[in-house]
Enzyme design. Structure first.
Site, PDB file in Angstrom:
ATOM      1  CE1 TYR A   1      -7.066   3.974  -0.802  1.00 45.97           C
ATOM      2  CE2 TYR A   1      -6.606   1.773  -1.607  1.00 45.97           C
ATOM      3  CZ  TYR A   1      -6.801   2.642  -0.559  1.00 45.97           C
ATOM      4  OH  TYR A   1      -6.752   2.188   0.727  1.00 45.97           O
TER       5      TYR A   1
ATOM      6  NE  ARG B   1     -12.804   2.092   5.965  1.00 47.06           N
ATOM      7  CZ  ARG B   1     -11.609   1.862   5.443  1.00 47.06           C
ATOM      8  NH1 ARG B   1     -10.708   2.827   5.365  1.00 47.06           N
ATOM      9  NH2 ARG B   1     -11.287   0.656   5.012  1.00 47.06           N
TER      10      ARG B   1
ATOM     11  CD  GLU C   1     -10.313  -5.778   6.575  1.00 49.71           C
ATOM     12  OE1 GLU C   1      -9.340  -5.022   6.394  1.00 49.71           O
ATOM     13  OE2 GLU C   1     -10.467  -6.848   5.968  1.00 49.71           O
TER      14      GLU C   1
ATOM     15  N   GLY D   1      -7.371   5.374   5.286  1.00 44.57           N
ATOM     16  CA  GLY D   1      -6.807   6.198   4.225  1.00 44.57           C
ATOM     17  C   GLY D   1      -7.207   7.656   4.362  1.00 44.57           C
TER      18      GLY D   1
ATOM     19  CG  ASN E   1      -7.718   0.685   7.699  1.00 48.03           C
ATOM     20  OD1 ASN E   1      -6.752   1.119   8.318  1.00 48.03           O
ATOM     21  ND2 ASN E   1      -7.768   0.639   6.392  1.00 48.03           N
TER      22      ASN E   1
ATOM     23  CG  ASP F   1     -13.870  -1.757   5.842  1.00 46.08           C
ATOM     24  OD1 ASP F   1     -14.319  -0.594   5.865  1.00 46.08           O
ATOM     25  OD2 ASP F   1     -12.707  -2.020   5.490  1.00 46.08           O
TER      26      ASP F   1
ATOM     27  CD  GLU G   1      -2.767  -1.179   2.464  1.00 43.18           C
ATOM     28  OE1 GLU G   1      -3.631  -0.292   2.608  1.00 43.18           O
ATOM     29  OE2 GLU G   1      -2.570  -2.083   3.292  1.00 43.18           O
TER      30      GLU G   1
ATOM     31  CB  SER H   1      -5.803  -1.315   0.369  1.00 46.38           C
ATOM     32  OG  SER H   1      -5.631  -0.152   1.130  1.00 46.38           O
TER      33      SER H   1
END
Length: 307
Positions: A210, A249, A268, A274, A270, A251, A14, A143
């Site tokens: 992205y 964050r 999961e 990002g 994060n 998901d 990443e 990601s």
């Protein structure tokens, strides 16, 4: 005026995302009045330590993503150097990055997780680890790097196993139909729920995350009010179950295929969300009236060493 060193780049899959995050954060912090020292991280660990020692920052803004940047490694170095840093500490970072360990923590906290198991390349090559459809993903990447969906009648299983390059094990996880949701958390507050719609109905992969136009974000998500509140609750409890701090964050999948209010499944957390122009956490913060420079400044103010 606080001196803030921004770490970005790194050596994970990443890296490019982290470079973009860093390039967003640097001017945002300057706009908030901080003295900023950009440090692009490479494989030269000695150079990184020398740069930090020379700069003597009050705080490190950790804009690294992926392995070595959000898995506890850089956090341990910063603890050793006694430099406060943004986001979660060593333990929470390592726990969140290890999908199997994180799911164990989530399950212990009573949070909904999908059926899953770890498999070797040889086991995956030999037979389906779960009934189809299922997802194959790296245990320690983010990601959506390396994620594959094996659907009914799919004959790619042996090929996926043969080309696997993300460690000795993969995680196989039951595929949850429905929608992709995400919830940002700042400290003790869940922000909002975003419904993520990948372009042309595609899987929400790295490109969708992205690339400009790769996905559409519906904020706030147009879902049943009970499901919306439950998603906020799950995200905050997941943040707490891992011992996270700062911003995270979560998901989730939302299976509304048989009608609402549907079923939520936590995928999961994060710990280094990002911070790119297409990223979800800044979008949710802005939705609640928190501009990007203020979000970054809040992260700096929350920085500390240790757990």
């Amino acid at each position: 005026m606080s001196r803030v060193a921004v770490l970005y780049g790194g050596i994970s899959a990443e890296r490019e995302v982290s470079l973009v995050s860093g390039r967003q954060v640097i001017p945002a912090l300057r706009a908030s009045g901080f003295e900023v020292i950009p440090i692009e991280v490479t494989r030269d660990l000695g150079a990184l330590i020398a740069a930090l020692t020379s700069a003597r920052p009050d705080v490190v803004f950790n804009a690294l993503h992926g392995r070595f940047g959000e898995d506890g490694c850089i956090q341990g170095i910063l603890d050793w150097l006694e430099i406060p840093y943004t986001h979660s500490g060593v333990r929470a970072s390592a726990l969140a990055m290890d999908k199997a360990a994180a799911k164990s923590a989530f399950a212990a906290a009573g949070l909904p997780v999908a059926r899953h198991r770890l498999v070797t390349r040889e086991e995956l090559a030999a037979a389906h680890p779960l009934p189809t459809p299922y997802v194959v993903k790296p245990v320690n990447e983010g990601s959506s790097v390396g994620v594959e969906i094996v659907r009914n009648g799919d004959n790619r299983r042996a090929e996926i196993a043969r080309n696997w390059r993300y460690g000795a094990h993969a995680m196989a996880e039951t595929y949850i139909p429905g929608r992709e949701l995400t919830v940002g958390v700042m400290g003790d507050r869940a922000l909002a729920v975003t419904d993520i719609i990948a372009a042309a109905g595609a899987f929400y992969d790295y490109e969708s995350k992205y690339a400009a136009g790769g996905s559409r974000h519906v904020l706030p998500a147009q879902i049943h009010p009970d499901a919306y509140e439950a998603a906020l609750d799950i995200a905050l409890r997941a943040h707490q179950a891992l011992g996270c701090r700062g911003a995270t964050r979560a998901d989730l999948r939302y299976d509304d295929t048989e009608g609402e209010p549907g079923r939520l499944v936590l995928l999961e957390v994060n710990t280094q969300p990002g911070l790119t122009p297409t990223s979800l956490l800044p979008e949710q913060a802005a939705h609640l009236g928190i501009p990007f420079p203020a979000l970054c400044a809040w992260m700096v103010k929350e920085a500390r060493c240790g757990a």
